[in-house]
Design a protein around this motif. Sequence first.
Motif, short mmCIF file in Angstrom:
data_model
loop_
_atom_site.label_atom_id
_atom_site.label_comp_id
_atom_site.label_asym_id
_atom_site.label_seq_id
_atom_site.Cartn_x
_atom_site.Cartn_y
_atom_site.Cartn_z
N HIS A 132 40.16 37.49 44.90
CA HIS A 132 38.69 38.03 45.27
C HIS A 132 37.77 37.03 44.62
O HIS A 132 37.77 36.04 43.88
CB HIS A 132 38.46 39.21 44.35
CG HIS A 132 38.05 38.83 43.18
ND1 HIS A 132 36.72 39.11 42.92
CD2 HIS A 132 38.55 38.75 41.77
CE1 HIS A 132 36.38 38.81 41.51
NE2 HIS A 132 37.45 38.86 40.80
N ALA A 133 36.58 37.17 45.58
CA ALA A 133 35.40 36.21 45.08
C ALA A 133 34.30 37.30 45.45
O ALA A 133 33.41 37.44 46.43
CB ALA A 133 35.17 35.34 46.13
N ALA A 134 34.29 38.47 44.41
CA ALA A 134 33.34 39.60 44.58
C ALA A 134 32.81 40.00 43.38
O ALA A 134 32.32 41.18 43.15
CB ALA A 134 33.87 40.68 45.10
N GLY A 135 32.53 39.06 42.34
CA GLY A 135 31.90 39.41 41.24
C GLY A 135 32.50 40.25 40.22
O GLY A 135 33.77 40.65 40.31
N GLY A 136 31.53 41.44 39.92
CA GLY A 136 32.10 42.69 39.31
C GLY A 136 32.81 43.40 40.13
O GLY A 136 33.43 44.34 39.37
N SER A 137 32.79 43.32 41.38
CA SER A 137 33.60 44.21 42.16
C SER A 137 35.06 43.99 41.93
O SER A 137 36.01 44.67 42.34
CB SER A 137 33.36 44.06 43.63
OG SER A 137 32.06 44.48 43.91
N GLY A 138 35.36 42.81 41.63
CA GLY A 138 36.48 42.15 41.25
C GLY A 138 37.43 43.26 40.54
O GLY A 138 38.83 43.23 40.47
N ALA A 139 37.10 44.08 39.58
CA ALA A 139 37.71 44.95 38.69
C ALA A 139 38.48 45.86 39.39
O ALA A 139 39.73 46.31 39.11
CB ALA A 139 36.69 45.84 37.72
N GLY A 140 37.81 46.23 40.82
CA GLY A 140 38.85 47.23 41.71
C GLY A 140 39.91 46.51 42.17
O GLY A 140 41.03 47.22 42.54
N VAL A 141 39.86 45.13 42.37
CA VAL A 141 40.80 44.57 43.02
C VAL A 141 42.15 44.57 42.07
O VAL A 141 43.36 44.77 42.28
CB VAL A 141 40.62 42.99 43.36
CG1 VAL A 141 41.62 42.08 43.87
CG2 VAL A 141 39.32 43.05 44.40
N PHE A 142 41.88 44.17 40.52
CA PHE A 142 42.81 44.10 39.70
C PHE A 142 43.43 45.37 39.56
O PHE A 142 44.63 45.48 39.27
CB PHE A 142 42.07 43.62 38.60
CG PHE A 142 41.52 42.21 38.51
CD1 PHE A 142 41.92 41.19 39.19
CD2 PHE A 142 40.33 42.08 37.93
CE1 PHE A 142 41.43 40.06 39.46
CE2 PHE A 142 39.83 40.89 37.77
CZ PHE A 142 40.15 39.75 38.85
N GLN A 143 42.77 46.54 39.56
CA GLN A 143 43.29 47.73 39.30
C GLN A 143 44.21 48.10 40.48
O GLN A 143 45.40 48.66 40.17
CB GLN A 143 42.27 48.76 39.18
CG GLN A 143 42.69 50.29 38.95
CD GLN A 143 41.54 51.36 38.62
OE1 GLN A 143 40.39 50.87 38.93
NE2 GLN A 143 42.03 52.39 38.86
N ALA A 144 43.66 47.87 41.65
CA ALA A 144 44.83 48.27 42.78
C ALA A 144 46.06 47.26 42.70
O ALA A 144 47.04 47.87 42.92
CB ALA A 144 44.20 47.82 44.29
N ALA A 145 45.84 46.14 42.31
CA ALA A 145 46.97 45.14 42.36
C ALA A 145 48.04 45.60 41.23
O ALA A 145 49.31 45.60 41.27
CB ALA A 145 46.47 43.81 41.86
N LYS A 146 47.44 46.05 40.05
CA LYS A 146 48.22 46.55 38.92
C LYS A 146 49.06 47.83 39.42
O LYS A 146 50.10 48.02 38.96
CB LYS A 146 47.38 47.02 37.68
CG LYS A 146 48.36 47.31 36.82
CD LYS A 146 47.33 47.49 35.36
CE LYS A 146 48.18 48.05 34.07
NZ LYS A 146 47.58 48.49 32.92
N GLU A 147 48.17 48.93 39.88
CA GLU A 147 48.99 50.05 40.52
C GLU A 147 50.06 49.85 41.49
O GLU A 147 51.18 50.36 41.45
CB GLU A 147 47.93 50.90 40.73
CG GLU A 147 47.08 51.40 39.83
CD GLU A 147 45.83 52.12 40.27
OE1 GLU A 147 45.78 52.29 41.38
OE2 GLU A 147 44.87 52.82 39.62
#
Length: 353
Positions: A238-253
């Motif tokens: 991701h290159a989306a600043g604070g939105s990246g937290a959602g990327v990490f959550q989905a990847a973990k799940e």
Amino acid sequence: MRKILTFLSIMATLVLFVACGNSKPAEGEQKKDGGEKQVAQSADVKKNIAVVYSTGGKGDKSFNDAVFHGLEKAKAELGIKFSEYEPKNAESEAKEALEKFAETGEYDLIIGVGFTMKESVIAAATAYPDQKFAIVDETITGLPNVTSLTFKEHEGSFLVGALAAMMSKTGTVGFIGGMENPVIQKFEAGFAQGAKYINPNIKVLTVYIGGSNAFNDPASAKTKTETLIQQKADVVYHAAGGSGAGVFQAAKEKNVYAIGVDSDQDDIVPGTILTSMMKYVDVATFNIVKDTLEGKYTNEHHEYGVKENGVGTTNFKNTKDKIGEENIKKLDQIKQDISDGKITVSPTVEGKK
């Protein structure tokens, strides 16, 4: 009569002594050859810096935080003080914030963070020509009081794209950008080129969050990441600043890998985040503050790439065993080849301008 003459002689000597004692330049001035005065660089140094952050502000564990860390380092090592403003909407609030700082005349340097600041910095710098400004992530030319700090994000993204291809088992990887513009497209371009350098047949899926809060919308980022994973992407960058937290959550799940950006995000979800594409904004911020305090400020364009140690990867502290020594050595060689000019990375996405 002799006493009177002696008294007058003493008084004349005292007057001459006092006059000579005041003949040195006033504080903050120095004499040039020929006797002309000029203001000394050091006289203007107040050790005060101001910063207007980009959307999302501090706490994004990404771009804004990197600027903050650079200022904290300058505070510790250079003794500066700094004032901050965190806009909810950088485009609409930045100009007023920059000009409020500038009108005080109290700051050695005012920093605008992010490409959305460009027009605001131009307006403020034009209105206050004696105030020094810096803009991070954009280039402004033609103004003597603005210096530009940019990065070769495409080179750092090439490295993490190569790693993504090495780690992908499905032959499909994904990229999530915040707002589609030339700066974020540099991340996309480098990532795709790096992945295809390792596997010419790899599939690179791309999606942008968009909207008015593209860099601080984790919910949308999570949804879009899940869509990419459904399409078999097993590494998502991701290159989306604070939105990246959602990327990490989905990847973990979903039990796939993610790659962070700008700052070291590896510990946010240890083991899930392979690495982070380090964009050393903290270093660039510290450097421009130091140059300004030392009287070395210029309006030149400072660009940081792999060769300048401006972009790179983390040290894989949580994933070294998963990645493997052979792949890490391969990445080191790619990094060296970029630095030596053997690999040239395009900053633009094929078919886009």
